[in-house]
Design an enzyme around this catalytic site. Structure first.
Site, PDB file in Angstrom:
ATOM      1  N   ARG A 139       1.744 -29.637  11.600  1.00  0.00           N
ATOM      2  CA  ARG A 139       1.244 -28.352  12.125  1.00  0.00           C
ATOM      3  C   ARG A 139       0.818 -27.409  10.994  1.00  0.00           C
ATOM      4  O   ARG A 139      -0.216 -26.739  11.091  1.00  0.00           O
ATOM      5  CB  ARG A 139       2.322 -27.699  12.996  1.00  0.00           C
ATOM      6  CG  ARG A 139       2.560 -28.516  14.244  1.00  0.00           C
ATOM      7  CD  ARG A 139       3.850 -28.221  14.940  1.00  0.00           C
ATOM      8  NE  ARG A 139       4.053 -29.191  16.011  1.00  0.00           N
ATOM      9  CZ  ARG A 139       5.202 -29.358  16.651  1.00  0.00           C
ATOM     10  NH1 ARG A 139       6.253 -28.632  16.336  1.00  0.00           N
ATOM     11  NH2 ARG A 139       5.297 -30.252  17.613  1.00  0.00           N
ATOM     12  N   CYS A 167       3.128  -3.241   4.074  1.00  0.00           N
ATOM     13  CA  CYS A 167       2.303  -2.079   4.424  1.00  0.00           C
ATOM     14  C   CYS A 167       3.080  -1.319   5.497  1.00  0.00           C
ATOM     15  O   CYS A 167       4.282  -1.566   5.663  1.00  0.00           O
ATOM     16  CB  CYS A 167       0.884  -2.474   4.853  1.00  0.00           C
ATOM     17  SG  CYS A 167       0.751  -3.390   6.401  1.00  0.00           S
ATOM     18  N   GLY A 168       2.456  -0.419   6.219  1.00  0.00           N
ATOM     19  CA  GLY A 168       3.200   0.395   7.179  1.00  0.00           C
ATOM     20  C   GLY A 168       3.887  -0.441   8.250  1.00  0.00           C
ATOM     21  O   GLY A 168       5.098  -0.368   8.436  1.00  0.00           O
ATOM     22  N   THR A 169       3.090  -1.247   8.940  1.00  0.00           N
ATOM     23  CA  THR A 169       3.642  -2.132   9.979  1.00  0.00           C
ATOM     24  C   THR A 169       3.840  -3.550   9.472  1.00  0.00           C
ATOM     25  O   THR A 169       4.521  -4.342  10.130  1.00  0.00           O
ATOM     26  CB  THR A 169       2.657  -2.232  11.158  1.00  0.00           C
ATOM     27  OG1 THR A 169       1.399  -2.699  10.636  1.00  0.00           O
ATOM     28  CG2 THR A 169       2.472  -0.893  11.844  1.00  0.00           C
ATOM     29  N   GLY A 229      -1.476  -5.226   8.903  1.00  0.00           N
ATOM     30  CA  GLY A 229      -2.750  -5.256   8.178  1.00  0.00           C
ATOM     31  C   GLY A 229      -2.704  -6.120   6.930  1.00  0.00           C
ATOM     32  O   GLY A 229      -3.610  -6.926   6.674  1.00  0.00           O
ATOM     33  N   ARG A 274       7.667 -32.917  11.952  1.00  0.00           N
ATOM     34  CA  ARG A 274       6.548 -32.523  12.820  1.00  0.00           C
ATOM     35  C   ARG A 274       5.922 -31.197  12.370  1.00  0.00           C
ATOM     36  O   ARG A 274       4.742 -30.943  12.637  1.00  0.00           O
ATOM     37  CB  ARG A 274       7.001 -32.438  14.278  1.00  0.00           C
ATOM     38  CG  ARG A 274       8.009 -31.340  14.559  1.00  0.00           C
ATOM     39  CD  ARG A 274       8.542 -31.412  15.984  1.00  0.00           C
ATOM     40  NE  ARG A 274       9.366 -30.264  16.319  1.00  0.00           N
ATOM     41  CZ  ARG A 274      10.641 -30.108  15.932  1.00  0.00           C
ATOM     42  NH1 ARG A 274      11.228 -31.024  15.178  1.00  0.00           N
ATOM     43  NH2 ARG A 274      11.327 -29.041  16.301  1.00  0.00           N
ATOM     44  N   HIS A 275       6.701 -30.405  11.668  1.00  0.00           N
ATOM     45  CA  HIS A 275       6.171 -29.114  11.213  1.00  0.00           C
ATOM     46  C   HIS A 275       5.149 -29.287  10.089  1.00  0.00           C
ATOM     47  O   HIS A 275       4.268 -28.442   9.930  1.00  0.00           O
ATOM     48  CB  HIS A 275       7.314 -28.196  10.765  1.00  0.00           C
ATOM     49  CG  HIS A 275       8.303 -27.943  11.866  1.00  0.00           C
ATOM     50  ND1 HIS A 275       7.962 -27.280  13.019  1.00  0.00           N
ATOM     51  CD2 HIS A 275       9.595 -28.319  12.011  1.00  0.00           C
ATOM     52  CE1 HIS A 275       9.012 -27.234  13.822  1.00  0.00           C
ATOM     53  NE2 HIS A 275      10.018 -27.865  13.233  1.00  0.00           N
ATOM     54  N   ARG A 303       7.290   1.058   7.493  1.00  0.00           N
ATOM     55  CA  ARG A 303       7.608   2.116   8.458  1.00  0.00           C
ATOM     56  C   ARG A 303       8.402   1.586   9.645  1.00  0.00           C
ATOM     57  O   ARG A 303       8.710   2.342  10.568  1.00  0.00           O
ATOM     58  CB  ARG A 303       6.313   2.759   8.963  1.00  0.00           C
ATOM     59  CG  ARG A 303       5.584   3.562   7.904  1.00  0.00           C
ATOM     60  CD  ARG A 303       4.240   4.062   8.403  1.00  0.00           C
ATOM     61  NE  ARG A 303       3.605   4.929   7.406  1.00  0.00           N
ATOM     62  CZ  ARG A 303       2.305   5.177   7.363  1.00  0.00           C
ATOM     63  NH1 ARG A 303       1.485   4.619   8.231  1.00  0.00           N
ATOM     64  NH2 ARG A 303       1.818   5.975   6.438  1.00  0.00           N
ATOM     65  N   ASP A 349       0.856  -1.190   0.000  1.00  0.00           N
ATOM     66  CA  ASP A 349       0.000   0.000   0.000  1.00  0.00           C
ATOM     67  C   ASP A 349       0.895   1.244   0.000  1.00  0.00           C
ATOM     68  O   ASP A 349       2.127   1.127  -0.168  1.00  0.00           O
ATOM     69  CB  ASP A 349      -0.979  -0.024   1.196  1.00  0.00           C
ATOM     70  CG  ASP A 349      -0.276   0.229   2.529  1.00  0.00           C
ATOM     71  OD1 ASP A 349       0.983   0.195   2.587  1.00  0.00           O
ATOM     72  OD2 ASP A 349      -0.978   0.459   3.527  1.00  0.00           O
ATOM     73  N   HIS A 409       9.858 -23.542   9.935  1.00  0.00           N
ATOM     74  CA  HIS A 409       8.763 -24.086  10.748  1.00  0.00           C
ATOM     75  C   HIS A 409       7.389 -23.896  10.127  1.00  0.00           C
ATOM     76  O   HIS A 409       6.525 -24.742  10.280  1.00  0.00           O
ATOM     77  CB  HIS A 409       8.761 -23.430  12.135  1.00  0.00           C
ATOM     78  CG  HIS A 409       9.866 -23.930  13.024  1.00  0.00           C
ATOM     79  ND1 HIS A 409       9.817 -23.851  14.390  1.00  0.00           N
ATOM     80  CD2 HIS A 409      11.056 -24.505  12.724  1.00  0.00           C
ATOM     81  CE1 HIS A 409      10.932 -24.362  14.913  1.00  0.00           C
ATOM     82  NE2 HIS A 409      11.707 -24.761  13.906  1.00  0.00           N
TER      83      HIS A 409
HETATM   84  C1  RB5 Z   1      -1.674   2.902   6.581  1.00  0.00           C
HETATM   85  O1  RB5 Z   1      -1.649   4.152   7.189  1.00  0.00           O
HETATM   86  C2  RB5 Z   1      -1.373   1.821   7.605  1.00  0.00           C
HETATM   87  O2  RB5 Z   1      -2.416   1.722   8.522  1.00  0.00           O
HETATM   88  C3  RB5 Z   1      -1.133   0.492   6.915  1.00  0.00           C
HETATM   89  O3  RB5 Z   1      -0.107   0.609   5.993  1.00  0.00           O
HETATM   90  C4  RB5 Z   1      -0.731  -0.667   7.821  1.00  0.00           C
HETATM   91  O4  RB5 Z   1       0.314  -0.339   8.669  1.00  0.00           O
HETATM   92  C5  RB5 Z   1      -1.826  -1.370   8.493  1.00  0.00           C
HETATM   93  O5  RB5 Z   1      -1.640  -2.381   9.187  1.00  0.00           O
END
Ligand code: RB5
Length: 152
Positions: free
Chosen positions: A142, A71-73, A76, A138-139, A115, A13, A104
């Site tokens: 799972r 994405c940012g983190t 999502g 074993r993996h 980010r 994104d 695993h």
């Molecule tokens: C976008 O601002 C941010 O929310 C998205 O990239 C992400 O980090 C969501 O999990």
């Protein structure tokens, strides 16, 4: 459908756009082909599920064997991708977690935080994930269980 073993499907994104461009340049440098399913240009109003779904669907339907999502983190887009059966998207923050995600969890999608992860670290994480191999044993039991959530 024939799996494209050569190419990695990529999607990000807006918050992952910059790192995604860096990742593309890095993959080119190390000779790995890719298809980018992100928006053609940076659009601050775009939504991570759209791109997570697009790339995950291409893996679930067999068009691609593996992918890299950003994405940012990374959170999502992981949630979005993991809604597809057979997709195992792992948000990795270090070469060690990337190696374990392969060994695993047989992760077929590597997820990075645009980010939260620096470009040089992203390169090391990608190397570890590309070099990693599923340990099986074993993996396997799972990983098979992941596609059988009770009550669904
Ligand atoms: C976008 O601002 C941010 O929310 C998205 O990239 C992400 O980090 C969501 O999990």
């Amino acid at each position: 459908m024939k799996q494209n073993e050569e190419k990695v499907v990529i999607a990000a994104d807006h918050a992952g756009y910059e790192l995604k461009e860096h990742v593309k340049a890095y993959l080119t440098r190390i000779g790995i082909g890719f298809e980018d399913m992100s928006a053609p240009q940076l659009d601050p109003s775009d939504d991570y599920p759209v791109f997570g779904f697009k790339a995950a669907k291409a893996i679930a339907d067999g068009s691609f064997k593996q992918g890299i999502l950003i994405c940012g983190t990374g959170i999502g887009i992981s949630i979005a991708a993991n809604r597809y059966r057979g997709v195992r998207a792992a948000l990795c923050i270090s070469p060690d977690t990337a190696r374990m995600a392969r060994e695993h969890n047989n992760a077929n999608v590597l997820v990075l935080g645009g980010r939260t992860t620096a470009p040089q670290m992203a390169e090391k994480i990608i190397d570890a994930w590309l070099d990693g191999n599923f340990a099986g044993g074993r993996h396997s039991r799972r990983v098979d269980l992941l596609d059988k959530p009770p009550g669904v």
